[in-house]
Scaffold this active site. Structure first.
Site, PDB file in Angstrom:
ATOM      1  CG  HIS A   1       4.486  -2.500   7.865  1.00  0.00           C
ATOM      2  ND1 HIS A   1       4.147  -3.827   7.962  1.00  0.00           N
ATOM      3  CD2 HIS A   1       3.952  -2.066   6.696  1.00  0.00           C
ATOM      4  CE1 HIS A   1       3.437  -4.167   6.885  1.00  0.00           C
ATOM      5  NE2 HIS A   1       3.327  -3.118   6.100  1.00  0.00           N
TER       6      HIS A   1
ATOM      7  CG  LEU B   1      -1.742  -4.492   0.771  1.00  0.00           C
ATOM      8  CD1 LEU B   1      -2.437  -3.439  -0.100  1.00  0.00           C
ATOM      9  CD2 LEU B   1      -2.761  -5.477   1.305  1.00  0.00           C
TER      10      LEU B   1
ATOM     11  CG  PHE C   1      -1.778   1.138   1.426  1.00  0.00           C
ATOM     12  CD1 PHE C   1      -2.694   1.476   0.445  1.00  0.00           C
ATOM     13  CD2 PHE C   1      -1.736   1.908   2.595  1.00  0.00           C
ATOM     14  CE1 PHE C   1      -3.541   2.562   0.599  1.00  0.00           C
ATOM     15  CE2 PHE C   1      -2.579   2.985   2.769  1.00  0.00           C
ATOM     16  CZ  PHE C   1      -3.488   3.318   1.772  1.00  0.00           C
TER      17      PHE C   1
END
Ligand SMILES: *[C@@H]1O[C@H](CO)[C@@H](O)[C@H](O)[C@H]1NC(C)=O
Ligand SMILES: *[C@@H]1O[C@H](CO)[C@@H](O)[C@H](O)[C@H]1NC(C)=O
Length: 468
Positions: free
Chosen positions: A260, A168, A92
């Site tokens: 992340h 993703l 993303f």
């Protein structure tokens, strides 16, 4: 850059420019047109548009668009079907910008091996609305699969393909792998996305059936990342939830994304060969921290998988995975995040009735790290695992402190005696180990420092040790 550094800085800039010019001339020779990622705006029409950028030794800094619909675009490119192919898929893009790590990852991979590196650009289609980006994943995967079909026709083998997907992109890689019946060589998921995928069935997300070897590196399982295992090997870094060195502020995007993105930075460290990251199979992170999973040769686990340059580049992978493994490891807080794991053991001559805690700090010339050992009431031994940037042979001091407790003061038991050992993990015959040669006495809430450089190896002769 200040003072004396700037002359060198200029020199370096010129050197870099010369190299770039040399590349540009070379690129002209073969008529390459350099292309970069598309960018998209938050308010722009955010239709999925996929672009494939090829990088090789010949065009390390000059992405070349290859298009499966146009055979010449591949035929005229430096793509070499006898070499391995690495396909990078981003996730993303909240702000519609090129992923900041792409250049670093391409550079690291091509610094390690002469492969075909294909960066999949789907910035347009991954922006603004997360749900829309998720809905685009099947079509994105279809496009990547079309490219791969075309490459297979050119003589590329399925096992020579390695898909590296972030967030993703990891699930997109999984869907691509599924379309090829799991025969693709290797998929690496870097903190695979959790939201909308945790409860999805395996056919809609990354799972071990998607390639011959599927691994996932989890660094943000309490926010963007998925908390369930999705590969043959799942690395839960520092427990997988929060990363050292990342701010815990939760409302700014740049801060939130830190955990992340740690998966990507670590992976790049490994590809560059700066260090490797060994994972220890263990039922839970708590048990790992408590020193219950310290060796790689136990009967239940044949070996400890690792994120290492040789394994990233080995295609098809040499590591045969007999069963799915969930593994744990710690890192330091700073780039390149490499750490050595130390097992700390404090043993009492006789058990106490209540739990006691000892604080321990290990110091090397450049850094220090701390943890606590708890010894439960009725037990003789307490263990803890600590990560340190230096190996045990470079650790100089161990600082121990027994803070006591109200109860222990009340009972007049403000000191403890015991023995202390540090071993570098994984434990085994060749593992480095240092034990303080005498019983230590920790008292009065003060810090006791011991020289680990002169501490003997068990069984060997004991050098004198000092206390200050
Ligand atoms: C590059 O392109 C020019 C013009 O399109 C052509 O004349 C030349 O032969 C090409 N060079 C190579 C190495 O293909
Ligand atoms: C393709 O790669 C192989 C193996 O590295 C090499 O031997 C061959 O020369 C390469 N082909 C071209 C056209 O560069």
């Amino acid at each position: 850059m200040a003072g004396g550094g700037s002359a060198r800085g200029h020199w370096l800039q010129w050197a870099v420019r010369l190299v770039l010019i040399a590349w540009a001339v070379r690129a002209q020779d073969t008529n390459l047109t350099c292309s970069d990622f598309q960018t998209s705006g938050i308010f722009q029409d955010n239709q999925l548009q996929v672009q494939f950028l090829l990088f090789t030794f010949q065009n390390r800094n000059c992405g070349q668009v290859i298009d499966w619909g146009n055979a010449e675009s591949i035929g005229d490119s430096p793509f070499n079907s006898t070499r391995d192919t690495k396909i990078l898929i981003h996730g993303f893009r909240a702000l519609g910008t090129k992923p900041s790590w792409i250049d670093d990852m391409v550079d690291a991979l091509l610094g390690a091996t002469d492969a075909n590196v294909v960066a999949v650009d789907w910035v347009s289609g991954s922006t603004a609305k997360y749900n829309q980006a998720v809905e685009n994943i099947p079509r994105l995967s279809g496009e990547v699969a079309e490219l791969i079909k075309h490459l297979l026709e050119l003589g590329v083998t399925e096992e020579s393909l390695h898909l590296i997907g972030i967030s993703l992109g990891a699930h997109a890689a999984g869907l691509v792998g599924q379309m090829f019946g799991g025969r693709i060589g290797h998929i690496t998921g870097l903190d695979p996305a959790g939201y909308k995928f945790k409860k999805a069935p395996p056919e809609e997300r990354l799972d071990p059936g998607d390639a011959m070897f599927v691994e996932a590196i989890h660094t943000d399982t309490d926010s963007f990342g998925i908390s369930i295992p999705v590969g043959h090997v799942d690395y839960f870094i520092n427990g997988g939830r929060d990363q050292p060195g990342c701010p815990s502020v939760r409302h700014l995007y740049g801060f939130v994304i830190c955990d992340h993105m740690r998966s990507v930075s670590m992976y790049i460290s490994a590809v560059r060969g700066i260090c490797s990251f060994t994972g220890f199979p263990c039922p839970t992170y708590k048990e790992f921290l408590g020193g219950q999973c310290v060796s790689c040769a136990g009967s239940s686990h044949a070996s400890c998988p690792r994120i290492a340059r040789e394994d990233i580049l080995a295609n098809p992978r040499t590591q045969i995975i007999s069963q799915e493994a969930q593994v744990f490891l710690m890192t330091t807080a700073k780039e390149p995040f490499c750490a050595h794991h130390m097992l700390l053991v404090f043993s009492l001559p006789e058990p106490r009735d209540s739990t006691l805690t000892i604080e321990i700090e290990l110091k090397s010339e450049t850094s220090s790290s701390k943890t606590k050992i708890s010894i439960a009431g009725g037990h003789l031994e307490g263990r803890a695992v600590l990560a340190h940037s230096a190996p045990l042979c470079e650790i100089q001091m161990a600082v121990l402190r027994y803070p006591g407790s109200i109860l222990s003061f009340w009972r007049g038991k403000t000191e403890i005696r015991g023995t202390f050992c540090v071993s570098e993990m994984p434990l085994g015959d060749r593992a480095e180990r240092r034990c303080l040669p005498q019983t230590v006495m920790l008292s009065g809430n003060s810090r006791h420092s011991y020289n680990l450089q002169t501490a003997g190896r068990p069984g060997g002769h004991s050098d004198p040790w000092e206390e200050n």
